[in-house]
Motif scaffolding. Structure first.
Motif, PDB file in Angstrom:
ATOM      1  N   UNK A 167      49.053  36.450  35.577  1.00  0.00           N
ATOM      2  CA  UNK A 167      47.666  36.767  35.939  1.00  0.00           C
ATOM      3  C   UNK A 167      46.836  35.492  36.025  1.00  0.00           C
ATOM      4  N   UNK A 224      30.463  37.727  34.026  1.00  0.00           N
ATOM      5  CA  UNK A 224      29.807  38.120  32.784  1.00  0.00           C
ATOM      6  C   UNK A 224      28.373  38.571  33.042  1.00  0.00           C
ATOM      7  N   UNK A 249      38.025  41.716  39.740  1.00  0.00           N
ATOM      8  CA  UNK A 249      37.510  41.295  38.431  1.00  0.00           C
ATOM      9  C   UNK A 249      36.267  42.106  38.075  1.00  0.00           C
ATOM     10  N   UNK A 252      37.280  45.467  36.902  1.00  0.00           N
ATOM     11  CA  UNK A 252      37.846  45.419  35.559  1.00  0.00           C
ATOM     12  C   UNK A 252      36.721  45.388  34.525  1.00  0.00           C
ATOM     13  N   UNK A 253      35.744  44.501  34.739  1.00  0.00           N
ATOM     14  CA  UNK A 253      34.646  44.386  33.781  1.00  0.00           C
ATOM     15  C   UNK A 253      33.834  45.682  33.768  1.00  0.00           C
TER      16      UNK A 253
ATOM     17  N   UNK B  87      32.836  39.335  26.799  1.00  0.00           N
ATOM     18  CA  UNK B  87      33.414  37.995  26.935  1.00  0.00           C
ATOM     19  C   UNK B  87      34.902  38.018  26.655  1.00  0.00           C
ATOM     20  N   UNK B  89      36.978  40.519  26.917  1.00  0.00           N
ATOM     21  CA  UNK B  89      37.713  41.192  27.992  1.00  0.00           C
ATOM     22  C   UNK B  89      37.860  40.277  29.206  1.00  0.00           C
ATOM     23  N   UNK B  90      36.807  39.503  29.487  1.00  0.00           N
ATOM     24  CA  UNK B  90      36.855  38.611  30.646  1.00  0.00           C
ATOM     25  C   UNK B  90      37.897  37.517  30.423  1.00  0.00           C
ATOM     26  N   UNK B  93      41.330  39.051  30.846  1.00  0.00           N
ATOM     27  CA  UNK B  93      41.741  39.395  32.212  1.00  0.00           C
ATOM     28  C   UNK B  93      41.945  38.144  33.055  1.00  0.00           C
TER      29      UNK B  93
END
Lengths: 288, 138
Positions: A167, A224, A249, A252-253, B87, B89-90, B93
């Motif tokens: 990944x 973020x 992404x 996912x977040x 944060x 989780x980021x 990933x």
């Protein structure tokens, strides 16, 4: 049932004309002609005579909520919103960037929108998988029902099951491509900070040249900043000239936020954005 | 030479930093790999601090705050909890080892817990090895 884009266009024109003539709004945000049919452009109608230039076809996938924050507070604006765009409007209302009473939302229930670059149909894979606007004042056309709902998060499974090394290699390859044109930031309805953190020099958060570590800093921080706010319109990845799958992404977040905090972005005006809110009984497990 | 990790600790002034102080005054031993930065509240921590720390060569980041409900500013750590969870989780990933980032609630009276957490976290980072993914290569 198929969507008649022509019919929506006609309705959009009639409503825009009516709203501008009655003085109810001073600006209508919709779509206009581009250099060809496949490339319509965001269009701002200010006079009833401008309305003739409005078009709507299957390539009109821009998120017009992007332009709401550019007008001074109190400007009466009518905006054409598709499903994801209406969520962006709700999110902006939650964040008090725009006021509900200043807006007239022309809801467009639609499916089968196409990406002009790849001709692919934009579905749940690249957007939120909704067809009907969540919030609207005037609905242009009938609500869409019976269309197979494609779950927006299904596409993630392949990436979540990847080994972390694989990944990382995947994202390194993608972020290495980034040329720092900031098209993702420009296309995003939620990116309205002025200045953006990456443009600041004191403190200088990340390198501004298109190198991996600066790109990483820019993108991770942007993910973020959009956590719990991204409404999954997929405009960032369509705007990207080098085709970085940013939507992955963001999805996912968004999913993690939905699971941890129990609310999806932009679904209700009453909600508060997930990260400026808390519950005393939030579990400490979310930190593990 | 064995690998000595660099660990950034960001500690809240009212609980974890005082707890670290207590660990010091009670002469508790813990590894010297931790570099502590004091902030007034765990919600002062901008997630970019963490990304930046990893870029500038930190092998691990440990964040300490008051126990939820005990925040000096009443609600700061409740916001921080949500933010730092995102944060984490980021980072996960994006492909960084999840064990390199940790948040712990350590109160001012928990000098023991502070030294235990630091010892454990340092051992964990040592087993993970140097962090090269985010680090800016010269």
């Amino acid at each position: 049932m198929t969507i008649s884009f022509k019919q929506i266009e006609e309705k959009l024109k009639t409503e825009a004309k009516r709203l501008l003539e009655s003085g109810q709004v001073s600006v209508v945000l919709a779509y206009g002609k581009g250099y060809d049919e496949k490339h319509p452009m965001p269009y701002v109608a200010r006079n009833p005579s401008d309305v003739a230039n409005i078009v709507f076809n299957e390539y009109c996938n821009y998120n017009m909520a992007r332009y709401l924050v550019r007008y001074p507070a109190g400007t009466k604006i009518a905006v054409a919103v598709k499903a994801a765009d209406s969520r962006a409007v709700i999110q902006l209302i939650q964040e008090e960037k725009v006021k509900r009473e200043d807006l007239v939302l022309l809801g467009i229930p639609v499916y089968g929108m196409k990406n002009p670059k790849t001709q692919e149909i934009i579905d749940g894979k690249t957007t939120g998988g909704l067809y009907n606007p969540v919030l609207y004042d005037i609905l242009l056309g009938d609500e869409v029902h019976g269309q197979a709902i494609q779950l927006p998060y299904d596409v993630l499974a392949a990436y979540e099951s990847m080994d972390k090394e694989v990944r990382f290699a995947f994202w390194k390859k993608e972020f290495d491509k980034c040329i720092r044109c900031y098209a993702c930031r420009k296309a995003c309805p939620m990116c309205y900070c002025d200045p953006c953190f990456i443009d600041q020099n004191k403190p200088k958060w990340g390198d501004k040249s298109p190198k991996f570590h600066g790109n990483l800093m820019y993108h991770l921080t942007r993910f973020h900043h959009l956590a719990g706010r991204c409404i999954d319109c997929g405009e960032c990845s369509r705007a990207c000239p080098v085709d970085i799958p940013l939507y992955l992404f963001h999805k996912k977040v968004a999913r993690e936020c939905e699971e941890m905090f129990g609310q999806a972005a932009g679904m209700s005006i009453e909600d508060k954005p997930a990260l400026v809110n808390f519950r005393v009984d939030d579990s400490d497990k979310i930190l593990e | 030479m064995s690998f000595e990790p660099k660990i950034l600790g960001i500690a809240c002034n009212w609980c974890t930093y005082t707890g670290a102080d207590l660990a010091g005054t009670t002469r508790l031993q813990y590894p010297q790999n931790l570099r502590v930065v004091r902030v007034m509240c765990s919600s002062r921590i901008n997630p970019s601090f963490i990304f930046r720390a990893f870029q500038l060569g930190a092998d691990g980041v440990l964040i300490g705050g008051c126990h939820p409900g005990d925040c000096h500013y009443n609600t700061g750590n409740l916001y921080a909890r949500r933010r730092l969870a995102v944060t984490k989780k980021i980072l996960e990933f994006s492909g960084l080892e999840p064990g390199r980032f940790r948040v712990e609630w350590i109160s001012a009276s928990e000098g023991n817990k502070f030294s235990e957490v630091v010892t454990e976290f340092t051992a964990q980072i040592k087993s993970l090895g140097p962090q090269t993914k985010f680090k800016i290569s010269q």
